[in-house]
Design a protein around this motif. Sequence first.
Motif, PDB file in Angstrom:
ATOM      1  N   LEU A 178       0.840  -1.089   0.011  1.00 46.27           N
ATOM      2  CA  LEU A 178      -0.062  -0.061   0.101  1.00 46.27           C
ATOM      3  C   LEU A 178       0.736   1.399  -0.108  1.00 46.27           C
ATOM      4  CD1 LEU A 178      -2.646  -1.006   2.834  1.00 46.27           C
ATOM      5  CD2 LEU A 178      -3.011  -0.947   0.130  1.00 46.27           C
ATOM      6  N   ILE A 179       1.849   1.240   0.851  1.00 44.43           N
ATOM      7  CA  ILE A 179       2.759   2.474   0.842  1.00 44.43           C
ATOM      8  C   ILE A 179       3.591   2.392  -0.649  1.00 44.43           C
ATOM      9  CG2 ILE A 179       4.983   3.288   1.956  1.00 44.43           C
ATOM     10  CD1 ILE A 179       2.609   4.150   3.842  1.00 44.43           C
ATOM     11  N   GLU A 180       3.861   1.465  -0.826  1.00 45.39           N
ATOM     12  CA  GLU A 180       4.874   1.557  -2.024  1.00 45.39           C
ATOM     13  C   GLU A 180       4.075   2.154  -3.182  1.00 45.39           C
ATOM     14  OE1 GLU A 180       5.711  -1.626  -5.366  1.00 45.39           O
ATOM     15  OE2 GLU A 180       6.427  -2.531  -3.875  1.00 45.39           O
ATOM     16  N   ILE A 181       3.044   1.821  -3.406  1.00 46.48           N
ATOM     17  CA  ILE A 181       2.351   2.323  -4.522  1.00 46.48           C
ATOM     18  C   ILE A 181       1.778   3.801  -4.203  1.00 46.48           C
ATOM     19  CG2 ILE A 181       0.283   2.003  -5.828  1.00 46.48           C
ATOM     20  CD1 ILE A 181       0.324  -0.822  -5.815  1.00 46.48           C
ATOM     21  N   LYS A 209      21.096  14.416  13.159  1.00 49.05           N
ATOM     22  CA  LYS A 209      20.680  12.866  12.540  1.00 49.05           C
ATOM     23  C   LYS A 209      19.760  12.895  11.631  1.00 49.05           C
ATOM     24  CE  LYS A 209      18.138  10.828  15.802  1.00 49.05           C
ATOM     25  NZ  LYS A 209      17.568  10.120  17.034  1.00 49.05           N
ATOM     26  N   ASP A 210      19.576  11.730  10.611  1.00 54.50           N
ATOM     27  CA  ASP A 210      18.650  11.526   9.643  1.00 54.50           C
ATOM     28  C   ASP A 210      17.170  11.340  10.151  1.00 54.50           C
ATOM     29  OD1 ASP A 210      20.320  11.241   7.766  1.00 54.50           O
ATOM     30  OD2 ASP A 210      20.608   9.080   7.893  1.00 54.50           O
ATOM     31  N   ILE A 211      16.293  12.081   9.465  1.00 52.90           N
ATOM     32  CA  ILE A 211      15.068  11.817   9.819  1.00 52.90           C
ATOM     33  C   ILE A 211      14.509  10.604  10.190  1.00 52.90           C
ATOM     34  CG2 ILE A 211      13.798  12.099   7.672  1.00 52.90           C
ATOM     35  CD1 ILE A 211      11.771  14.153   9.064  1.00 52.90           C
ATOM     36  N   GLU A 212      14.963   9.661   8.995  1.00 52.32           N
ATOM     37  CA  GLU A 212      14.274   8.151   9.488  1.00 52.32           C
ATOM     38  C   GLU A 212      14.724   7.738  10.587  1.00 52.32           C
ATOM     39  OE1 GLU A 212      16.390   9.375   6.683  1.00 52.32           O
ATOM     40  OE2 GLU A 212      16.450   7.916   5.339  1.00 52.32           O
ATOM     41  N   LYS A 213      15.945   8.040  11.279  1.00 56.46           N
ATOM     42  CA  LYS A 213      16.394   7.520  12.523  1.00 56.46           C
ATOM     43  C   LYS A 213      15.493   8.169  13.765  1.00 56.46           C
ATOM     44  CE  LYS A 213      21.166   6.655  11.540  1.00 56.46           C
ATOM     45  NZ  LYS A 213      22.405   6.774  11.722  1.00 56.46           N
ATOM     46  N   SER A 214      14.902   9.376  13.563  1.00 59.81           N
ATOM     47  CA  SER A 214      14.191  10.189  14.404  1.00 59.81           C
ATOM     48  C   SER A 214      12.887   9.329  14.457  1.00 59.81           C
ATOM     49  CB  SER A 214      13.820  11.590  13.859  1.00 59.81           C
ATOM     50  OG  SER A 214      15.095  12.226  14.465  1.00 59.81           O
ATOM     51  N   ILE A 215      12.326   8.897  13.409  1.00 60.97           N
ATOM     52  CA  ILE A 215      11.021   8.449  13.152  1.00 60.97           C
ATOM     53  C   ILE A 215      10.961   7.150  13.800  1.00 60.97           C
ATOM     54  CG2 ILE A 215       9.343   7.298  11.499  1.00 60.97           C
ATOM     55  CD1 ILE A 215      10.103   9.693   9.560  1.00 60.97           C
ATOM     56  N   CYS A 216      12.257   6.375  13.604  1.00 63.56           N
ATOM     57  CA  CYS A 216      12.315   5.081  14.283  1.00 63.56           C
ATOM     58  C   CYS A 216      12.381   5.176  15.646  1.00 63.56           C
ATOM     59  CB  CYS A 216      13.382   4.205  13.565  1.00 63.56           C
ATOM     60  SG  CYS A 216      13.190   3.731  11.930  1.00 63.56           S
ATOM     61  N   SER A 217      12.781   6.260  16.368  1.00 65.14           N
ATOM     62  CA  SER A 217      13.041   6.406  17.739  1.00 65.14           C
ATOM     63  C   SER A 217      11.715   6.702  18.369  1.00 65.14           C
ATOM     64  CB  SER A 217      13.993   7.221  18.077  1.00 65.14           C
ATOM     65  OG  SER A 217      14.053   8.424  17.515  1.00 65.14           O
ATOM     66  N   GLU A 218      10.842   7.425  17.476  1.00 65.10           N
ATOM     67  CA  GLU A 218       9.645   8.071  17.995  1.00 65.10           C
ATOM     68  C   GLU A 218       8.336   7.445  17.681  1.00 65.10           C
ATOM     69  OE1 GLU A 218       9.562  10.780  20.061  1.00 65.10           O
ATOM     70  OE2 GLU A 218      11.725  10.884  20.202  1.00 65.10           O
ATOM     71  N   MET A 219       8.371   6.550  16.822  1.00 65.28           N
ATOM     72  CA  MET A 219       7.314   5.625  16.437  1.00 65.28           C
ATOM     73  C   MET A 219       7.332   4.249  16.694  1.00 65.28           C
ATOM     74  SD  MET A 219       5.868   8.213  13.014  1.00 65.28           S
ATOM     75  CE  MET A 219       6.180   9.974  13.330  1.00 65.28           C
ATOM     76  N   SER A 220       6.425   3.672  16.296  1.00 68.48           N
ATOM     77  CA  SER A 220       6.367   1.961  16.027  1.00 68.48           C
ATOM     78  C   SER A 220       5.269   1.334  15.213  1.00 68.48           C
ATOM     79  CB  SER A 220       6.246   1.492  17.665  1.00 68.48           C
ATOM     80  OG  SER A 220       5.045   1.698  18.077  1.00 68.48           O
ATOM     81  N   GLY A 221       5.588   0.306  15.035  1.00 70.92           N
ATOM     82  CA  GLY A 221       4.518  -0.349  14.235  1.00 70.92           C
ATOM     83  C   GLY A 221       4.488  -0.021  12.841  1.00 70.92           C
ATOM     84  N   ASN A 222       3.428  -0.217  12.126  1.00 74.39           N
ATOM     85  CA  ASN A 222       2.806   0.250  10.711  1.00 74.39           C
ATOM     86  C   ASN A 222       2.971   1.561  10.468  1.00 74.39           C
ATOM     87  OD1 ASN A 222       2.241  -2.453  10.214  1.00 74.39           O
ATOM     88  ND2 ASN A 222      -0.091  -2.115  10.615  1.00 74.39           N
ATOM     89  N   VAL A 223       2.606   2.438  11.477  1.00 74.04           N
ATOM     90  CA  VAL A 223       2.913   3.957  11.363  1.00 74.04           C
ATOM     91  C   VAL A 223       4.507   4.253  10.905  1.00 74.04           C
ATOM     92  CG1 VAL A 223       3.014   4.603  13.493  1.00 74.04           C
ATOM     93  CG2 VAL A 223       2.236   6.266  11.645  1.00 74.04           C
ATOM     94  N   GLU A 224       5.137   3.567  11.745  1.00 73.05           N
ATOM     95  CA  GLU A 224       6.701   3.859  11.706  1.00 73.05           C
ATOM     96  C   GLU A 224       7.397   3.433  10.253  1.00 73.05           C
ATOM     97  OE1 GLU A 224      10.845   1.707  13.123  1.00 73.05           O
ATOM     98  OE2 GLU A 224       9.068   1.572  14.469  1.00 73.05           O
ATOM     99  N   SER A 225       6.801   2.046  10.015  1.00 78.10           N
ATOM    100  CA  SER A 225       7.542   1.627   8.689  1.00 78.10           C
ATOM    101  C   SER A 225       6.943   2.456   7.603  1.00 78.10           C
ATOM    102  CB  SER A 225       7.184   0.003   8.593  1.00 78.10           C
ATOM    103  OG  SER A 225       5.661  -0.196   8.585  1.00 78.10           O
ATOM    104  N   GLY A 226       5.596   2.770   7.569  1.00 73.68           N
ATOM    105  CA  GLY A 226       4.991   3.570   6.492  1.00 73.68           C
ATOM    106  C   GLY A 226       5.509   4.927   6.330  1.00 73.68           C
TER     107      GLY A 226
END
Length: 473
Positions: free
Chosen positions: A263-266, A372-389
């Motif tokens: 879903l996210i890819e497309i 730091k990269d924004i991806e690392k911030s997202i990974c440290s602040e979120m979890s689950g599908n919303v993090e990976s999305g």
Amino acid sequence: MSYPGYPPAGGSYPPASGPYQQAPGGYPPQPGAYPPQGGYYPPQPGAYPPGAGYPPQAGGYPAAPGGGFPPQAGGYPAAQPGTYPNMPPAGQSGGWGGQPGFGAPGGGMPQGYPGVPAPGQQPMPAFPGAPNPSMPGYGGGVPTGPTPPAAPAVNKGYRGTIKDFPGADPLRDVEVLRKAMKGFGTDENAIIELLGTRSNKQRVPLKAAYKTTYGKDLVSDLKSEVKGDFEDLVLAMLKAPAHFDASELKEAISGAGTDEACLIEILSSRSNAEILEINKVYKAEYGKSLEDAISSDTSGHFRRLLVSLSQGNRDEKETVDISLAKQEAQKLHAAGENKVGTDESQFNAILCARSKPHLRQVFHEYQQMCGKDIEKSICSEMSGNVESGMVAVVKCIKNTAAYFAERLHKAMQGVGTKDRTLIRIMVSRSEVDMLDIRQEYLRQYGKSLYTAISGDTTGDYKKLLLKLCGGSD
């Protein structure tokens, strides 16, 4: 029955051995046809490539003025009376690639896309997509100001691996397919050779031409002759892009478990025009809006992210406001790293609404500000599908080819192959940026995508995938 330029009736298709011998009067066509004998580059008005220049934006899809890949008004064209399905009338843009559709009224070769020059125009460099130094690069995606973000080098020229086959005729092509399926056994090599050398806008009309010629359904006949992953790949190649994307979204939502990554890819990689067309096709095919389907199958902030992306309403201007990018980088920092708890809605608002060049600048400012990269911030602040999305959206915007290279690697990694993902990416990117994906794959994993596919797949399935890959690096 035989046709000039096609294999003689008495032989197999493709020829069993030796180079292809052209019949008198066959390919290449006579003077005035492809390849053109005269004319010079740059092309005349209305020819390929568009005047704004083409290659992909830095880290993104090939873009026409206004952004996206390539955003045509109204998305993929609706079928017109007297034409093959999903092919636009002559002289109008649309479809995947935005050039006149194969089989459109007016006759003659389709202009240019993918990579075939118009009559009277200098041909492009030899396959596979060598850069053309004289071809202007589309520079709108490069942010202005003193601190541009790091971005992959812009490759000039056509970056797909599948191009229009000069002079292809759907009525002759379906005769080749029919012959491959008649009698005892199936000539899979003939099917591979034909489908693997036709562009999407040349493959889609084959279904109507087959029914017109033989009164039978091409898809049904193919299903009865080929099986497994090879069947899935062949049928995927016969769908128009919006129909293929809609069917993949449908399967991701209603299949066994939800394929959130699909879903996210497309939704994160298609242009506004493409997403709007996908919405239309989804509603027509499945009797339910894409938004409703997403809402009923997902929840929370991940649902909000998907619903936002499915609107097809991202800003597609190419200009970048440096001061606004700095402000929005601060907002993201305040919503994540600098806050107890995370304000996911602030991330959602910025990641789903802003243009891709602007977001690349925001990510750069964030890196400068936070170290730091924004991806690392997202990974440290979120979890689950919303993090990976969220991470997937950021990766796709930063460097689309690298994002797809990673998706392909994960699809072939470990025990078992995620064939649906492999097929989807190889088919949908073969006329977009497969050459860039190959470069990124080699850079990231130290071996060519061609080698990876060869080692992970077998048989006719492998042969056709390698046609889409286009070669080794």
